[in-house]
Design a protein around this motif. Structure first.
Motif, mmCIF file in Angstrom:
data_model
loop_
_atom_site.group_PDB
_atom_site.id
_atom_site.type_symbol
_atom_site.label_atom_id
_atom_site.label_comp_id
_atom_site.label_asym_id
_atom_site.label_seq_id
_atom_site.Cartn_x
_atom_site.Cartn_y
_atom_site.Cartn_z
ATOM 1 N N LYS A 1 -3.166 -1.511 -8.255
ATOM 2 C CA LYS A 1 -3.705 -2.569 -7.408
ATOM 3 C C LYS A 1 -3.442 -3.880 -8.139
ATOM 4 C CE LYS A 1 -7.483 0.419 -5.806
ATOM 5 N NZ LYS A 1 -8.949 0.577 -5.742
ATOM 6 N N SER A 2 -2.324 -4.516 -7.822
ATOM 7 C CA SER A 2 -1.898 -5.676 -8.604
ATOM 8 C C SER A 2 -2.864 -6.844 -8.492
ATOM 9 C CB SER A 2 -0.506 -6.114 -8.142
ATOM 10 O OG SER A 2 -0.534 -6.443 -6.766
ATOM 11 N N ASN A 3 -3.679 -6.867 -7.425
ATOM 12 C CA ASN A 3 -4.645 -7.950 -7.293
ATOM 13 C C ASN A 3 -5.894 -7.701 -8.126
ATOM 14 O OD1 ASN A 3 -3.071 -9.405 -5.462
ATOM 15 N ND2 ASN A 3 -3.820 -8.211 -3.740
ATOM 16 N N ASP A 4 -6.020 -6.522 -8.704
ATOM 17 C CA ASP A 4 -7.173 -6.180 -9.520
ATOM 18 C C ASP A 4 -6.866 -6.570 -10.958
ATOM 19 O OD1 ASP A 4 -9.465 -5.230 -10.578
ATOM 20 O OD2 ASP A 4 -9.124 -3.117 -10.106
ATOM 21 N N ARG A 5 -7.402 -7.722 -11.391
ATOM 22 C CA ARG A 5 -7.147 -8.227 -12.736
ATOM 23 C C ARG A 5 -8.466 -8.544 -13.417
ATOM 24 N NH1 ARG A 5 -3.036 -11.076 -9.773
ATOM 25 N NH2 ARG A 5 -4.220 -13.008 -9.811
ATOM 26 N N VAL A 6 -8.508 -8.265 -14.716
ATOM 27 C CA VAL A 6 -9.706 -8.512 -15.518
ATOM 28 C C VAL A 6 -9.297 -9.371 -16.714
ATOM 29 C CG1 VAL A 6 -11.610 -7.480 -16.810
ATOM 30 C CG2 VAL A 6 -10.657 -6.284 -14.821
ATOM 31 N N ALA A 7 -10.067 -10.426 -16.972
ATOM 32 C CA ALA A 7 -9.778 -11.337 -18.079
ATOM 33 C C ALA A 7 -10.725 -11.043 -19.242
ATOM 34 C CB ALA A 7 -9.931 -12.785 -17.632
ATOM 35 N N LEU B 1 0.832 -1.197 0.000
ATOM 36 C CA LEU B 1 0.000 0.000 0.000
ATOM 37 C C LEU B 1 0.870 1.252 0.000
ATOM 38 C CD1 LEU B 1 -2.770 -1.087 2.560
ATOM 39 C CD2 LEU B 1 -2.997 -0.897 0.080
ATOM 40 N N HIS B 2 1.939 1.180 0.803
ATOM 41 C CA HIS B 2 2.838 2.339 0.862
ATOM 42 C C HIS B 2 3.505 2.572 -0.494
ATOM 43 C CE1 HIS B 2 5.444 5.317 2.618
ATOM 44 N NE2 HIS B 2 6.531 4.630 2.304
ATOM 45 N N SER B 3 3.955 1.464 -1.146
ATOM 46 C CA SER B 3 4.583 1.625 -2.462
ATOM 47 C C SER B 3 3.590 2.135 -3.496
ATOM 48 C CB SER B 3 5.178 0.294 -2.909
ATOM 49 O OG SER B 3 4.156 -0.670 -3.078
ATOM 50 N N ALA B 4 2.323 1.674 -3.380
ATOM 51 C CA ALA B 4 1.312 2.176 -4.314
ATOM 52 C C ALA B 4 1.091 3.678 -4.109
ATOM 53 C CB ALA B 4 0.003 1.409 -4.115
ATOM 54 N N GLU B 5 1.074 4.089 -2.842
ATOM 55 C CA GLU B 5 0.918 5.519 -2.575
ATOM 56 C C GLU B 5 2.118 6.299 -3.112
ATOM 57 O OE1 GLU B 5 0.413 5.810 1.594
ATOM 58 O OE2 GLU B 5 -1.610 4.949 1.610
ATOM 59 N N ILE B 6 3.322 5.733 -2.884
ATOM 60 C CA ILE B 6 4.520 6.411 -3.393
ATOM 61 C C ILE B 6 4.485 6.487 -4.914
ATOM 62 C CG2 ILE B 6 7.027 6.198 -3.601
ATOM 63 C CD1 ILE B 6 7.067 5.014 -0.803
ATOM 64 N N LEU B 7 4.071 5.377 -5.555
ATOM 65 C CA LEU B 7 3.989 5.370 -7.006
ATOM 66 C C LEU B 7 2.975 6.388 -7.501
ATOM 67 C CD1 LEU B 7 4.888 4.065 -9.663
ATOM 68 C CD2 LEU B 7 3.090 2.356 -9.345
ATOM 69 N N MET C 1 4.512 9.690 -7.121
ATOM 70 C CA MET C 1 5.516 9.912 -8.158
ATOM 71 C C MET C 1 4.863 10.233 -9.490
ATOM 72 S SD MET C 1 8.326 6.931 -7.326
ATOM 73 C CE MET C 1 9.231 7.325 -8.819
ATOM 74 N N ILE C 2 3.779 9.505 -9.789
ATOM 75 C CA ILE C 2 3.073 9.774 -11.046
ATOM 76 C C ILE C 2 2.519 11.194 -11.050
ATOM 77 C CG2 ILE C 2 1.040 9.130 -12.405
ATOM 78 C CD1 ILE C 2 1.548 6.240 -11.564
ATOM 79 N N GLN C 3 1.930 11.588 -9.924
ATOM 80 C CA GLN C 3 1.401 12.947 -9.846
ATOM 81 C C GLN C 3 2.524 13.978 -9.985
ATOM 82 O OE1 GLN C 3 -0.787 13.215 -6.201
ATOM 83 N NE2 GLN C 3 -2.444 11.851 -6.897
ATOM 84 N N ILE C 4 3.657 13.686 -9.310
ATOM 85 C CA ILE C 4 4.788 14.619 -9.405
ATOM 86 C C ILE C 4 5.294 14.690 -10.846
ATOM 87 C CG2 ILE C 4 7.183 14.966 -8.695
ATOM 88 C CD1 ILE C 4 6.403 13.752 -5.980
ATOM 89 N N LYS C 5 5.392 13.514 -11.495
ATOM 90 C CA LYS C 5 5.832 13.501 -12.885
ATOM 91 C C LYS C 5 4.853 14.263 -13.781
ATOM 92 C CE LYS C 5 9.566 10.917 -12.654
ATOM 93 N NZ LYS C 5 10.892 11.391 -13.098
ATOM 94 N N GLN C 6 3.564 14.050 -13.527
ATOM 95 C CA GLN C 6 2.576 14.762 -14.330
ATOM 96 C C GLN C 6 2.681 16.265 -14.117
ATOM 97 O OE1 GLN C 6 -1.119 12.993 -13.144
ATOM 98 N NE2 GLN C 6 -0.954 11.269 -14.574
ATOM 99 N N GLN C 7 2.833 16.654 -12.848
ATOM 100 C CA GLN C 7 2.975 18.081 -12.569
ATOM 101 C C GLN C 7 4.252 18.624 -13.217
ATOM 102 O OE1 GLN C 7 2.849 18.365 -8.326
ATOM 103 N NE2 GLN C 7 0.681 17.773 -8.176
#
Length: 596
Positions: free
Chosen positions: A508-514, A167-173, A176-182
């Motif tokens: 959310k790596s557990n969120d997968r759609v087939a 969860l912490h890495s997802a928040e960091i990611l 980071m994405i928001q920072i990169k976008q900004q």
């Protein structure tokens, strides 16, 4: 006399002693021997008594008769007695035989009893040893149970820690994405401001140059700007510039005027600092607001009718960022470049240099360079203006299945059948890092520090390129054939041999759609599936020669494009403009699809 009598008496006494000794021995022998047959003897005696009684009865009966018959009657009891004695003797023999048989049976039973007792003792010893072993196993099981409980508790603690870190890495990611976008927004804003400033300064310089009078001294060849005229004389000066001598002078010496203006701008540019950073060299990509789902084939490239088509099957296809340039790579060891003009494919050129077939193609963001993977255990790098590769990256021990540009565009990532992923420096043409990936690598995608690889052992692995460690594994139901990242880098698309396309949410790596469809079948171990440029659709080619397109939002099959391929489709590509889709197959055919 007396002496002789005594001697005789002593001799008689000795002879009697000897006789008595013999008699005692006989009695003992008789006792010992008759004890065994005592029952038989008693039966014999009883039979004798019965026979005597019968004889007496018979004799009494005969004695009361006539005398002349006395002789024959006396013979009859004797005969009957002999007969009875013979019968009894025969019975004695039979009883002895039975006794011998019973003795033999008894011996056998004693032998069996001994064997059974021996077997029973061995079973008892084995039972005791088994009991001891059971006790040892129970003790070991108790110890293993205790160890298992401790390991289970540690696993639960590590699982909780892993979830928290995840969860912490997802928040960091996300941050980071928001920072990169900004940062990208700020960079684009700065670039726009610089472009506007440059345009304004250029426009101002052009206005100044247009409003400046140039005096030409033909003898000396010097060009000197005159002082600007006053507003009162502006009309007169315009009239004067449009007439006779000045006009003739300017037309006669126009090269000098052009060179003077060029020198003016060159001095202006030299007065400024020229930026050579990656921001100035970065060419922004086009943005597809809405991809269009193709409905029909508008052009078919058939090798039988075109001399400039591929000679063998086509394995890879890719659009450039301009959407009007297409590259195809085949088993014939070349890359063909095609311009899209009026809905047709026009051959632009050929890139040579590979010793074996091409497995994948990648354009850089500028659309001026091409990276390809090859069966000859190498990756090759071309510039579009060159027909031979500028850089050849060698170091893999088996075929290279994928080659992709990293975020910096100065590094390349390759995946190979030798179970390694390598990172290369293009400037030095050298491998700077090797990651052991544990299985045959079928495809790779990457960002700045993240590398994602698909494998034949039915797993997708996420690697941190800084530490060369696997940070996550995602299981598949079949052997992985390809990977593709969504344009916003938030979703990952995988294709596998179980005929399923799987969409993984990277946040959310557990969120997968087939995604499945009736009739869709993955045709080979290198079948490619892709995102549309706006991320709203998925496209993949099937073994039945049809192109299948799914809607990401609804999960349903949006379109099926059949009847144009006679062989399994190996790869598809979607133009960045969202207007065209191209599919290629092993029979050297390429089909251009659109909704126009």
């Amino acid at each position: 006399m007396a002496a002789s009598q005594r001697a005789i008496h002593s001799e008689l006494k000795q002879s009697e002693t000897w006789k008595r000794h013999i008699i005692r021995q006989l009695k003992n022998r008789n006792r010992t021997q008759t004890s065994v047959f005592q029952d038989i003897i008693e039966s014999y005696h009883s039979l004798l008594e019965k026979s005597k009684q019968r004889a007496l009865i018979t004799k009494g009966i005969l004695g009361s008769g006539s005398r002349p018959s006395a002789v024959p009657s006396s013979e009859d009891p004797l005969t009957s007695l002999k007969t009875t004695t013979g019968e009894l003797a025969y019975q004695v023999v039979e009883l002895q035989q039975r006794l011998q048989i019973k003795e033999v049976t008894l011996d056998e039973q004693h032998t069996k009893l001994f064997e059974v007792q021996k077997h029973l003792s061995s079973l008892a010893s084995e039972h005791s040893s088994l009991q001891e072993r059971v006790a040892e196993v129970q003790t070991g099981n108790r110890l293993l149970k205790q160890e298992y409980d401790s390991l289970l508790e540690r696993h639960q603690n590590m699982e909780r820690t892993y979830r928290q870190e995840k969860l912490h890495s997802a928040e960091i990611l996300e941050n980071m994405i928001q920072i990169k976008q900004q940062a990208a927004v700020r960079m684009n804003h700065r670039n726009e401001k610089r472009v506007r400033a440059r345009e304004a300064s250029l426009h101002k310089e052009l206005q100044m140059a247009a409003s400046t009078n140039v005096n030409i001294n033909e003898e000396s060849g010097n060009v000197s700007p005159s002082k600007p005229s006053s507003p009162k004389c502006e009309t007169a000066e315009k009239v004067e510039r449009s007439h006779g001598p000045l006009f003739r002078s300017a037309s006669a010496t126009s090269p000098r005027i052009i060179s003077s203006i060029r020198g003016l701008f060159e001095r202006k540019i030299r007065g400024k600092s020229v930026c050579r950073s990656d921001e100035d060299l970065f060419i922004p990509l086009g943005v597809c607001l809405a991809a269009r789902v193709p409905t029909k084939a508008i052009f078919t490239l058939i090798a039988v009718f075109l001399m400039d088509a591929h000679e063998l099957g086509i394995n890879a296809v890719r659009f450039s960022t301009s959407s009007n340039l297409l590259a195809t790579g085949g088993t014939d060891r070349v890359i063909k470049l095609w311009d899209i003009e009026a809905g047709t494919l026009q051959n632009r050129g050929t890139l040579d240099g590979s010793n074996e077939g091409i497995t994948s193609i990648e354009f850089d963001p500028t659309g001026t360079r091409i990276l390809a993977a090859s069966y000859d255990k190498s990756a090759l790098f071309w510039r579009l203006e060159d027909s031979v590769p500028k850089v050849t990256l060698t170091g893999h021990s088996r075929k290279v299945t994928a080659a992709k540009f990293k975020y910096s565009q100065r590094q390349v990532v390759t995946g190979s059948a030798d179970r390694t992923v390598k990172i290369w420096d293009l400037q030095r043409a050298a491998c700077i890092q090797t990651i052991e990936v544990l299985s045959f690598c079928s495809d790779v995608v990457c960002s700045e520090y993240l590398i994602i690889s698909s494998h034949y052992d039915r797993k997708i692995r996420f690697w941190d390129s800084r530490a060369a460690t696997c940070t996550q594994e995602v299981p598949l139901q079949g052997r992985g054939t390809s990977l593709d990242l969504c344009p916003n880098h938030r979703q990952l698309l995988s294709c596998s041999r179980d005929d399923i396309l799987q969409l993984v949410d990277l946040r959310k790596s557990n969120d997968r759609v087939a995604f499945r469809a009736e009739g869709f079948k993955c045709g080979s171990d290198s079948t490619k599936a892709i995102f549309s440029p706006d991320g709203s659709f998925l496209a993949a080619g099937s073994a039945d020669g049809a192109v299948y397109i799914w809607n990401v939002n609804t999960g349903n099959l949006e379109k099926r494009l059949p009847d144009m391929h006679s062989a399994p489709i190996s790869a598809v590509a979607w133009s960045l403009s969202g207007e065209y889709v191209v599919s290629v197959d092993k029979s050297r055919r390429a089909v251009l699809w659109s909704d126009i």
